[in-house]
Design a protein around this motif. Structure first.
Motif, short mmCIF file in Angstrom:
data_model
loop_
_atom_site.label_atom_id
_atom_site.label_comp_id
_atom_site.label_asym_id
_atom_site.label_seq_id
_atom_site.Cartn_x
_atom_site.Cartn_y
_atom_site.Cartn_z
N LYS A 12 21.19 30.63 23.88
CA LYS A 12 21.29 29.29 24.50
C LYS A 12 21.90 28.23 23.58
N ASP A 15 22.02 23.50 19.33
CA ASP A 15 22.13 22.04 19.35
C ASP A 15 20.81 21.41 19.81
N VAL A 16 20.42 20.34 19.12
CA VAL A 16 19.22 19.61 19.51
C VAL A 16 19.59 18.14 19.67
N VAL A 17 19.18 17.56 20.79
CA VAL A 17 19.41 16.12 21.00
C VAL A 17 18.37 15.36 20.19
N ARG A 36 19.62 15.74 30.82
CA ARG A 36 18.74 16.56 31.67
C ARG A 36 17.76 17.37 30.86
N ALA A 39 12.59 16.22 26.36
CA ALA A 39 12.10 15.79 25.05
C ALA A 39 13.25 15.48 24.10
N ILE A 40 13.04 14.49 23.24
CA ILE A 40 14.01 14.16 22.18
C ILE A 40 13.29 14.32 20.85
N ILE A 117 15.54 24.17 19.51
CA ILE A 117 14.33 23.75 20.22
C ILE A 117 14.09 24.73 21.36
N GLY A 121 10.36 26.24 29.82
CA GLY A 121 11.26 26.90 30.76
C GLY A 121 12.08 28.00 30.10
N ARG B 56 9.55 13.43 35.70
CA ARG B 56 11.00 13.34 35.50
C ARG B 56 11.60 12.27 36.41
N PHE B 103 12.27 23.80 39.27
CA PHE B 103 11.03 23.14 39.70
C PHE B 103 9.96 23.45 38.67
N ARG B 104 9.06 22.51 38.40
CA ARG B 104 7.92 22.82 37.55
C ARG B 104 6.61 22.79 38.32
N1 LIG Z 1 17.79 28.28 34.63
C1 LIG Z 1 17.66 28.07 33.33
O1 LIG Z 1 18.42 28.57 32.53
C2 LIG Z 1 16.54 27.22 32.82
C3 LIG Z 1 15.72 26.59 33.71
N2 LIG Z 1 14.69 25.77 33.28
C4 LIG Z 1 13.86 25.10 34.30
O2 LIG Z 1 14.14 23.70 34.24
C5 LIG Z 1 12.94 22.94 34.43
C6 LIG Z 1 12.66 22.03 33.23
O3 LIG Z 1 12.60 22.81 32.04
P1 LIG Z 1 11.55 22.58 30.88
O4 LIG Z 1 11.56 23.82 30.06
O5 LIG Z 1 10.26 22.14 31.38
O6 LIG Z 1 12.10 21.37 29.99
P2 LIG Z 1 13.53 20.74 29.65
O7 LIG Z 1 14.11 20.12 30.86
O8 LIG Z 1 13.27 19.86 28.49
O9 LIG Z 1 14.44 21.96 29.16
C7 LIG Z 1 15.67 22.31 29.78
C8 LIG Z 1 16.59 22.94 28.73
O10 LIG Z 1 16.97 21.93 27.78
C9 LIG Z 1 16.66 22.34 26.46
N3 LIG Z 1 16.23 21.16 25.70
C10 LIG Z 1 15.10 20.42 25.85
N4 LIG Z 1 15.07 19.40 24.97
C11 LIG Z 1 16.18 19.49 24.21
C12 LIG Z 1 16.73 18.74 23.13
N5 LIG Z 1 16.10 17.65 22.62
N6 LIG Z 1 17.91 19.14 22.59
C13 LIG Z 1 18.56 20.22 23.08
N7 LIG Z 1 18.11 20.96 24.10
C14 LIG Z 1 16.93 20.61 24.67
C15 LIG Z 1 15.56 23.36 26.60
O11 LIG Z 1 15.52 24.22 25.48
C16 LIG Z 1 15.94 24.05 27.90
O12 LIG Z 1 16.87 25.07 27.66
C17 LIG Z 1 11.83 23.96 34.62
O13 LIG Z 1 11.62 24.12 36.00
C18 LIG Z 1 12.39 25.24 34.02
O14 LIG Z 1 11.84 26.40 34.65
C19 LIG Z 1 14.46 25.57 31.93
C20 LIG Z 1 15.24 26.20 30.98
C21 LIG Z 1 16.35 27.08 31.35
#
Ligand SMILES: NC(=O)C1=CN([C@@H]2O[C@H](COP(=O)(O)OP(=O)(O)OC[C@H]3O[C@@H](n4cnc5c(N)ncnc54)[C@H](O)[C@@H]3O)[C@@H](O)[C@H]2O)C=CC1
Ligand SMILES: NC(=O)C1=CN([C@@H]2O[C@H](COP(=O)(O)OP(=O)(O)OC[C@H]3O[C@@H](n4cnc5c(N)ncnc54)[C@H](O)[C@@H]3O)[C@@H](O)[C@H]2O)C=CC1
Lengths: 144, 144
Positions: A12, A15-17, A36, A39-40, A117, A121, B56, B103-104
């Motif tokens: 994946k 990179d981290v925001v 989208r 967390a930051i 990070i 999800g 969100r 969705f969460r």
């Molecule tokens: N279809 C897919 O590939 C994915 C779907 N999801 C779904 O999206 C929804 C929200 O996901 P959540 O995990 O709760 O949180 P989230 O919205 O924070 O995470 C979404 C993605 O962004 C990345 N992310 C989060 N903060 C970041 C930062 N500061 N810098 C860089 N990347 C960052 C996470 O690692 C993840 O891959 C959930 O319903 C989850 O099941 C989550 C991850 C991957």
């Protein structure tokens, strides 16, 4: 059998925001929205992790302080004691940690440097892959 | 092998925090904060599900509209098309759904009535139990 953080990051990206502690709650909401993400990671001089600020922190700030909070710096509302993991941490360990401590985001640190990070999800997504793989193996076994 | 929604609800309870569409964003933030939850099910007359409003959505409202949004009703910002599940839905199906559709929270509906809610953290928690159970079974098998 459980996958490592390293394998997830290789797929994946690393990179981290991040942002500084002087960012306001309103600005942080914009960063979360535009990327989208939920967390930051808050960083200090030299890129060292100084906290984490999440969408739940936005809700709690609004709930407790109303609109005034929007212009306040996130430094006063972030979680300063950030739980990190390593690249050899496994998804099983992360599931346990996220459930017990109620974290949804765990920054990855290697040799004192932020290297990615992992969110709840991400863990669930990889768990699905593992389940699919197990099912294939059972099918192959049955097929002889 | 995957556990059903029914089993999760029987363990964690069927109460769902709900509110009406006229609730303001600021009030919704308070409800989320007080109940330590990430989503509220929005209900219409007769308790019928009319939407879901999550943490969100609070962030996105603040990001797009600033402080003015706090006094606006959540009806205009909620997700009106709510994806529901049944009591016989499994955790594997929920993991797939939550990952694909992002969705969460998934409200549970039986015979047109809201009968519970499942969050991503609930699914992960139950997945840990399943892993532990599998490990015990393997140990018992090895022990003969
Ligand atoms: N279809 C897919 O590939 C994915 C779907 N999801 C779904 O999206 C929804 C929200 O996901 P959540 O995990 O709760 O949180 P989230 O919205 O924070 O995470 C979404 C993605 O962004 C990345 N992310 C989060 N903060 C970041 C930062 N500061 N810098 C860089 N990347 C960052 C996470 O690692 C993840 O891959 C959930 O319903 C989850 O099941 C989550 C991850 C991957
Ligand atoms: N140790 C435990 O028993 C649990 C820990 N968690 C952890 O807490 C953090 C946040 O959890 P999330 O699942 O992301 O979301 P969340 O904070 O919305 O869910 C927390 C609990 O509240 C329940 N809930 C959510 N909305 C509700 C509503 N409107 N009415 C009634 N109950 C409602 C959920 O089913 C879940 O059991 C995560 O880090 C997760 O891993 C989550 C569930 C159980």
């Amino acid at each position: 059998m459980s996958v490592s953080v390293k394998a997830i990051l290789e797929a994946k990206g690393r990179d981290v925001v991040t942002t500084g502690g002087n960012t306001t709650v309103a600005e942080a909401a914009k960063i979360l929205n535009e990327n989208r993400i939920g967390a930051i990671v808050v960083v200090g001089p030299g890129g060292k992790i100084s906290g984490i600020f999440t969408e739940r922190d936005v809700v709690n700030a609004v709930a407790k302080h109303g609109q005034e909070c929007l212009d306040k710096p996130i430094a006063s509302m972030m979680t300063a004691k950030v739980h990190r993991c390593k690249e050899d941490t496994t998804t099983d360990e992360l599931m346990e940690l996220m459930t017990m401590r109620r974290f949804r985001h765990v920054p990855v640190e290697e040799k004192g440097k932020l290297s990615g990070i992992i969110s709840i999800g991400d863990v669930v997504k990889w768990r699905i892959r593992e389940i699919e793989l197990e099912a294939e193996q059972i099918k192959a076994y049955i097929a002889g």
